[in-house]
Design a protein around this motif. Structure first.
Motif, short mmCIF file in Angstrom:
data_model
loop_
_atom_site.label_atom_id
_atom_site.label_comp_id
_atom_site.label_asym_id
_atom_site.label_seq_id
_atom_site.Cartn_x
_atom_site.Cartn_y
_atom_site.Cartn_z
N MET A 1 -9.16 2.26 -3.22
CA MET A 1 -8.85 2.83 -1.91
C MET A 1 -9.42 4.24 -1.79
O MET A 1 -10.01 4.61 -0.77
CB MET A 1 -7.33 2.84 -1.70
CG MET A 1 -6.84 3.61 -0.49
SD MET A 1 -5.03 3.75 -0.47
CE MET A 1 -4.79 5.03 -1.75
N ALA B 1 -0.74 5.23 -0.61
CA ALA B 1 -1.50 5.37 0.62
C ALA B 1 -0.95 6.46 1.52
O ALA B 1 -1.71 7.18 2.18
CB ALA B 1 -1.54 4.04 1.37
N TYR C 1 -3.62 9.37 2.67
CA TYR C 1 -4.13 9.47 4.03
C TYR C 1 -3.49 10.58 4.85
O TYR C 1 -3.80 10.74 6.03
CB TYR C 1 -3.97 8.12 4.75
CG TYR C 1 -4.89 7.05 4.22
CD1 TYR C 1 -6.25 7.08 4.51
CD2 TYR C 1 -4.41 6.04 3.40
CE1 TYR C 1 -7.11 6.11 4.01
CE2 TYR C 1 -5.25 5.06 2.90
CZ TYR C 1 -6.61 5.10 3.21
OH TYR C 1 -7.45 4.15 2.70
N TRP D 1 0.81 -1.22 0.00
CA TRP D 1 0.00 0.00 0.00
C TRP D 1 0.84 1.27 0.00
O TRP D 1 0.38 2.32 -0.43
CB TRP D 1 -0.95 0.00 1.20
CG TRP D 1 -2.08 -0.95 1.03
CD1 TRP D 1 -2.30 -2.11 1.72
CD2 TRP D 1 -3.17 -0.84 0.11
NE1 TRP D 1 -3.44 -2.73 1.28
CE2 TRP D 1 -4.00 -1.98 0.29
CE3 TRP D 1 -3.52 0.11 -0.86
CZ2 TRP D 1 -5.15 -2.18 -0.46
CZ3 TRP D 1 -4.68 -0.10 -1.60
CH2 TRP D 1 -5.48 -1.22 -1.40
N ASP E 1 -5.37 1.02 -5.88
CA ASP E 1 -5.15 2.38 -5.43
C ASP E 1 -6.41 3.23 -5.70
O ASP E 1 -6.85 4.01 -4.85
CB ASP E 1 -3.94 2.98 -6.15
CG ASP E 1 -3.61 4.38 -5.68
OD1 ASP E 1 -2.74 4.53 -4.81
OD2 ASP E 1 -4.23 5.34 -6.19
#
Length: 599
Positions: A314, A100, A104, A94, A311
Motif C-alpha cells: 500500500m 491505512a 492516508y 485495511w 500494508d
C-alpha cells in the motif's frame, strides 16, 4: 468546566452544520443513498448506503482527504480499497489489520473502504448462495460513486486497489468498466481465474471463507461468466489504466512465524496462497507485456499471504496511485507555531500536523493525524480527537451551535465515560453509548439531575426534532427527555414511557410532558403532560387520565387516594358519552354531566 446555556439562549433547533459537513440528499425508497452516518473521528466516517441492487444498506467507511476540513468547498479523487476473502462486517481489514488510517491522513484523496462482502470477489453473483445474493459490482461501479459524488465531495477521478480477493476484483472492476478507474492495484491477487485448477481453488476458497457455492457466483467452471471475470482474459481492456501488481514468493520473511523447515513459514496456508498468487500474477504480467500495456510489477523475494506485506505494498504503490489520481504524493510543510504548537507538543496522541493553521469561527484550527487543535483568545487552545472529535466535526465543529472547545477531553468520575465542554454545550462518550452532544434546555435539566450520575444516565442519541410538533427529544440510557418552548425539558421513563409511546408520544392528546415523574402511594408513579397525566402502580398498570370532566370528577374523589383508586383503563366511548374505569369503580360523562360509580 461543564458549561450550560441559560434559558434565554435555549433553542429547539437541531445542531445544524455550517461548513465541512456534506449536505445529505434525503434517502428515497429504492434509490441508492446514505441512510445513516456515524463519525468515527474528524476525518473517518461510516456511511450506511442503501443498495437497490442488493436491497439492503451496505456499510462504507471513508478516510476523508487531508484538506477536507481546511477546504470545505473542495472535492477530492476517490481511492477504493477492497478487502480479502475473510472480510468482516464491522470494519475493513485495511484499518483493522493494516495502518491505512494513519498512512492516508496526510494524503489528499478520499479513501473508500467497503465493509463486508466475505468471499464475494466483489462481483455480481448469478444466484443467491448461503442466504445472500451479492451484487457488489453494481454497487461499487454504479450506485456508490453517484452517492459519493453527489453528497460526499468526491470527484469522478477514481482508483481501486485490493489484496487477495480484492486484488482480483480491482483488476476486474477496472477492466469490465472502461473509463471508470484511472488506477488499479493488486496485492497478492489471483489474476488468472480460468487456468487449470484455478476454478476449483476459488470454489474451495469461497466455501471455506463463507460457506458459498462458486457456481452461484459465475456458474459452472468453463462457462462464459468465468471467462468474463478473468483479469488475464480481460487484459486488453486495461489499456490506459495505471497498474501496479505485486506478490511475495511464499518463502518466510521477517514478518512471518518460523517453522522447522528452513525458509518456510509456519503459516502453511499463507505460503500456499502466496505461491498461487505469484504464479497467476506473473502470467497476468506476461500477457500485458505481450499486449504492450504498461504495468508496474514487484515480485518480492520473500513474503506470504498476510497483512504486513499488503500494508507495505500500500505504501510502496502510493506514489504511482497519487500520480494517476492527480494529487501530490506527500503533504506540504504544515509547520507549528504559537499556542497551537505548545498544545500539540504536550498532547502526544495527536501525531504530526497534516495542515497549516486555517480559520475556524472566531479562532484558528490546525489538523493533525489523530485530531485537531482549536485556538481563540476567548476560549484558549484545546485539542479535540477520537469519537468526540468525530461527533464535533459531524455537527459542524466550531461553526455549529457548540462553538469552540473550552477544555480538553477528560475522564469522568465513574471511570466509564469521557466528556469535553464547548461554548454551547458538551459531548459525552462511553463505549456503550457513543459520543453524543448535549446542549440547551435539555443539558440544563440533565445537569440539575446530576449529569451522567443522575437518573437519566448518559445520552444515547443526538437531539432530534419531534416530527409533528415544535420541539425536540433526546434519548438517554434511562428514558428520553422532551423539550418544547412552552413546557421546558422533562424526562419520561419506565412503564409510563411505554404508555406514552403507545399513545403516540407528543402527537397524542397528552402533548409534551410538563414535569418529571413523581411518586404516589402504594409504589405508584405519575407524570404530568399538557393534556393530562399518566398514572402507574404495580397492581393497576399504566393508564392516561386526560384533562377534562373525568379528570375533574376523579380529582374531586381524591385521585388515587380516593374511593376509586388508580385508573385501570383509558377513557373510551360509550353510548351517549365517554367512560373510564378505575380500581373500584368508573366515571361516565354523558350530556356534559359526570357520574361517579363505585363498586
Amino acid at each position: 468546566m461543564r458549561r450550560i446555556l441559560g434559558i434565554a439562549a435555549m433553542t429547539a433547533a437541531l445542531l445544524a452544520p455550517a461548513v465541512a459537513v456534506p449536505a445529505q440528499a434525503p434517502a428515497q425508497a429504492g434509490v441508492a443513498g446514505v441512510q445513516r452516518v456515524e463519525w468515527l473521528s474528524d476525518r473517518r466516517v461510516a456511511l450506511w448506503v442503501f443498495s437497490p441492487a442488493m436491497n439492503m444498506p451496505i456499510q462504507v467507511q471513508m478516510l476523508l482527504a487531508r484538506d477536507w476540513n481546511a477546504a470545505p468547498d473542495a472535492k477530492f479523487p476517490m481511492l477504493l480499497m477492497l478487502d480479502g476473502l475473510r472480510a468482516t462486517e464491522d470494519e475493513s481489514g485495511w484499518t483493522k489489520d493494516a495502518d491505512a488510517e494513519v498512512f492516508y491522513a496526510d494524503k489528499n484523496v478520499n479513501v473508500v473502504l467497503p465493509v463486508g462482502g466475505v468471499a464475494s470477489f466483489y462481483t455480481d453473483w448469478l444466484e443467491p448462495s448461503n442466504g445472500v445474493h451479492y451484487q457488489w459490482e453494481t454497487f461499487l461501479t454504479e450506485e456508490l460513486p453517484a452517492v459519493l459524488e453527489r453528497d460526499w465531495r468526491t470527484t469522478d477521478v477514481r482508483g481501486v486497489q485490493g489484496l487477495s480477493m480484492g486484488g482480483t476484483a480491482a483488476m476486474n472492476l477496472a477492466a469490465r468498466n472502461p473509463g471508470l478507474m484511472r488506477y488499479a492495484a493488486s496485492y497478492s491477487g489471483l489474476l488468472t481465474t480460468t487456468t487449470l485448477g484455478m476454478p476449483q481453488a476459488i470454489d474451495f476458497a469461497v466455501r471455506d471463507g463463507g460457506g458459498f457455492d462458486s457456481a452461484a457466483m459465475w456458474g459452472p467452471p468453463g462457462g462464459p461468466e468465468w471467462e468474463a471475470h478473468d483479469p488475464y482474459l480481460l487484459a486488453d481492456k486495461l489499456k490506459g489504466v495505471s497498474m501496479y501488481v505485486s506478490s511475495g514468493s511464499g518463502l518466510a520473511g521477517a514478518e512471518d512465524p518460523t517453522s522447522p523447515v528452513p525458509l518456510l513459514s509456519g503459516n502453511w496456508a499463507g505460503t500456499g496462497l502466496e505461491i498461487l498468487a505469484r504464479l497467476s500474477t506473473e502470467n497476468f504480467v506476461t500477457k500485458l507485456e505481450k499486449l504492450a500495456i504498461p504495468v508496474t510489477a514487484n515480485y518480492r523475494p520473500s513474503g506470504i499471504h498476510s497483512w504486513p506485506y499488503w500494508d507495505f505494498e500500500m505504501r510502496q504503490s502510493w506514489t504511482q496511485a497519487a500520480s494517476a489520481l492527480g494529487t501530490e504524493p506527500g503533504a506540504p510543510n504544515c509547520g507549528l507555531g504559537g499556542a497551537i504548537a505548545s498544545v500539540a507538543q504536550a498532547v502526544g496522541w495527536l501525531g504530526t500536523c497534516v495542515t497549516a493553521e486555517y480559520p475556524a469561527a472566531h479562532g484558528v484550527v490546525q489538523d493533525f493525524q489523530h485530531g485537531r487543535v482549536f485556538h481563540s483568545a476567548a476560549t484558549g487552545t484545546h485539542a479535540v480527537g477520537g469519537r468526540i472529535g468525530g461527533t464535533y466535526t459531524g455537527v459542524g465543529a466550531a461553526y455549529s451551535p457548540l462553538g469552540l472547545p473550552l477544555e480538553g477531553e477528560r475522564g469522568l468520575p465513574d471511570g466509564r465515560g469521557r466528556m469535553q465542554s464547548f461554548e454551547g454545550g458538551a459531548i459525552y462518550w462511553t463505549p456503550q453509548t457513543g459520543a453524543q452532544v448535549v446542549r440547551g434546555a435539555i443539558f440544563e435539566e440533565w445537569a440539575k439531575q446530576g449529569y451522567e450520575g443522575g437518573p437519566a444516565g448518559y445520552p444515547v442519541a443526538a437531539e432530534a426534532r419531534t416530527p409533528s410538533r415544535d420541539g425536540v427529544v433526546q434519548s438517554f440510557e434511562h428514558g428520553p427527555m422532551f423539550y418544547s418552548a412552552a413546557t421546558g425539558a422533562h424526562r419520561v421513563q419506565g412503564f409510563i414511557l411505554d404508555k406514552y409511546a403507545a399513545m403516540g408520544f407528543e402527537n397524542s392528546p397528552l402533548g409534551f410532558p410538563v414535569a418529571g415523574e413523581a411518586p404516589l402511594k402504594d409504589l405508584g408513579r405519575y407524570s404530568r403532560f399538557e393534556g393530562g397525566n399518566i398514572y402507574w402502580s404495580p397492581l393497576s398498570g399504566a393508564w392516561a387520565v386526560r384533562n377534562g370532566q373525568i379528570a375533574d370528577a376523579w380529582g374531586a374523589q381524591g385521585f388515587e387516594n380516593g374511593r376509586l383508586g388508580y385508573p385501570v383503563s383509558d377513557e373510551f366511548t360509550v353510548p351517549g358519552g365517554i367512560q373510564q374505569n378505575f380500581q373500584t369503580g368508573f366515571i361516565v360523562v354523558k350530556d356534559g354531566k359526570s357520574e361517579v360509580h363505585g363498586v
